[in-house]
Design a protein around this motif. Structure first.
Motif, PDB file in Angstrom:
ATOM      1  N   LEU A 154       0.831  -1.209   0.000  1.00 48.38           N
ATOM      2  CA  LEU A 154       0.000   0.000   0.000  1.00 48.38           C
ATOM      3  C   LEU A 154       0.865   1.258   0.000  1.00 48.38           C
ATOM      4  O   LEU A 154       0.592   2.204  -0.756  1.00 48.38           O
ATOM      5  CB  LEU A 154      -0.922  -0.002   1.224  1.00 48.38           C
ATOM      6  N   LEU A 155       1.909   1.261   0.800  1.00 50.65           N
ATOM      7  CA  LEU A 155       2.807   2.410   0.860  1.00 50.65           C
ATOM      8  C   LEU A 155       3.523   2.612  -0.483  1.00 50.65           C
ATOM      9  O   LEU A 155       3.600   3.734  -1.000  1.00 50.65           O
ATOM     10  CB  LEU A 155       3.826   2.234   1.984  1.00 50.65           C
ATOM     11  N   ALA A 156       4.031   1.522  -1.063  1.00 49.23           N
ATOM     12  CA  ALA A 156       4.726   1.615  -2.350  1.00 49.23           C
ATOM     13  C   ALA A 156       3.778   2.099  -3.443  1.00 49.23           C
ATOM     14  O   ALA A 156       4.130   2.942  -4.269  1.00 49.23           O
ATOM     15  CB  ALA A 156       5.327   0.264  -2.724  1.00 49.23           C
ATOM     16  N   GLY A 157       2.573   1.583  -3.459  1.00 45.20           N
ATOM     17  CA  GLY A 157       1.580   2.024  -4.445  1.00 45.20           C
ATOM     18  C   GLY A 157       1.233   3.493  -4.291  1.00 45.20           C
ATOM     19  O   GLY A 157       1.083   4.220  -5.269  1.00 45.20           O
ATOM     20  N   SER A 158       1.126   3.933  -3.048  1.00 50.77           N
ATOM     21  CA  SER A 158       0.826   5.351  -2.790  1.00 50.77           C
ATOM     22  C   SER A 158       1.952   6.253  -3.279  1.00 50.77           C
ATOM     23  O   SER A 158       1.712   7.306  -3.876  1.00 50.77           O
ATOM     24  CB  SER A 158       0.613   5.586  -1.297  1.00 50.77           C
ATOM     25  N   ILE A 159       3.189   5.830  -3.012  1.00 50.62           N
ATOM     26  CA  ILE A 159       4.340   6.629  -3.460  1.00 50.62           C
ATOM     27  C   ILE A 159       4.378   6.703  -4.980  1.00 50.62           C
ATOM     28  O   ILE A 159       4.579   7.778  -5.567  1.00 50.62           O
ATOM     29  CB  ILE A 159       5.654   6.046  -2.885  1.00 50.62           C
ATOM     30  N   LEU A 160       4.178   5.576  -5.632  1.00 51.16           N
ATOM     31  CA  LEU A 160       4.186   5.564  -7.100  1.00 51.16           C
ATOM     32  C   LEU A 160       3.060   6.424  -7.678  1.00 51.16           C
ATOM     33  O   LEU A 160       3.268   7.182  -8.626  1.00 51.16           O
ATOM     34  CB  LEU A 160       4.069   4.133  -7.620  1.00 51.16           C
ATOM     35  N   ALA A 161       1.867   6.296  -7.118  1.00 50.08           N
ATOM     36  CA  ALA A 161       0.728   7.078  -7.603  1.00 50.08           C
ATOM     37  C   ALA A 161       0.980   8.567  -7.409  1.00 50.08           C
ATOM     38  O   ALA A 161       0.672   9.378  -8.295  1.00 50.08           O
ATOM     39  CB  ALA A 161      -0.541   6.650  -6.880  1.00 50.08           C
ATOM     40  N   THR A 162       1.556   8.945  -6.278  1.00 50.15           N
ATOM     41  CA  THR A 162       1.870  10.350  -6.030  1.00 50.15           C
ATOM     42  C   THR A 162       2.872  10.868  -7.058  1.00 50.15           C
ATOM     43  O   THR A 162       2.719  11.977  -7.588  1.00 50.15           O
ATOM     44  CB  THR A 162       2.439  10.532  -4.610  1.00 50.15           C
ATOM     45  N   GLY A 163       3.882  10.057  -7.365  1.00 48.18           N
ATOM     46  CA  GLY A 163       4.865  10.464  -8.365  1.00 48.18           C
ATOM     47  C   GLY A 163       4.258  10.656  -9.735  1.00 48.18           C
ATOM     48  O   GLY A 163       4.558  11.623 -10.441  1.00 48.18           O
TER      49      GLY A 163
END
Length: 78
Positions: free
Chosen positions: A10-19
């Protein structure tokens, strides 16, 4: 253990989506960049683009020519 994996995903997906969202919002497309350019720079960019296109076409033509011939690309050194 599975709980931690879920959090990490979830954290990795959030970081990628934010980028991705930040990139879409902040990076202008080619048309916007062309509108912002000074007219002299725009002419220079167009000239360089045409020059690059011509060189690429010449290279492709040469590659086609070599591919159709029986001679090696490096030529005959006799």
């Amino acid at each position: 253990m599975a709980k931690n994996v879920g959090r990490v995903l979830l954290l990795a997906g959030s970081i990628l989506a934010t980028g991705v969202v930040l990139m879409k919002v902040t990076v202008p497309d080619e048309n916007e960049m062309r509108k912002r350019l000074d007219p002299t720079l725009l002419k220079e960019a167009d000239r360089m683009k045409a020059q690059h296109k011509e060189r690429t076409q010449q290279l492709l033509d040469q590659m086609r020519q070599v591919a159709e011939s029986d001679k090696p690309m490096w030529g005959d050194k006799k």
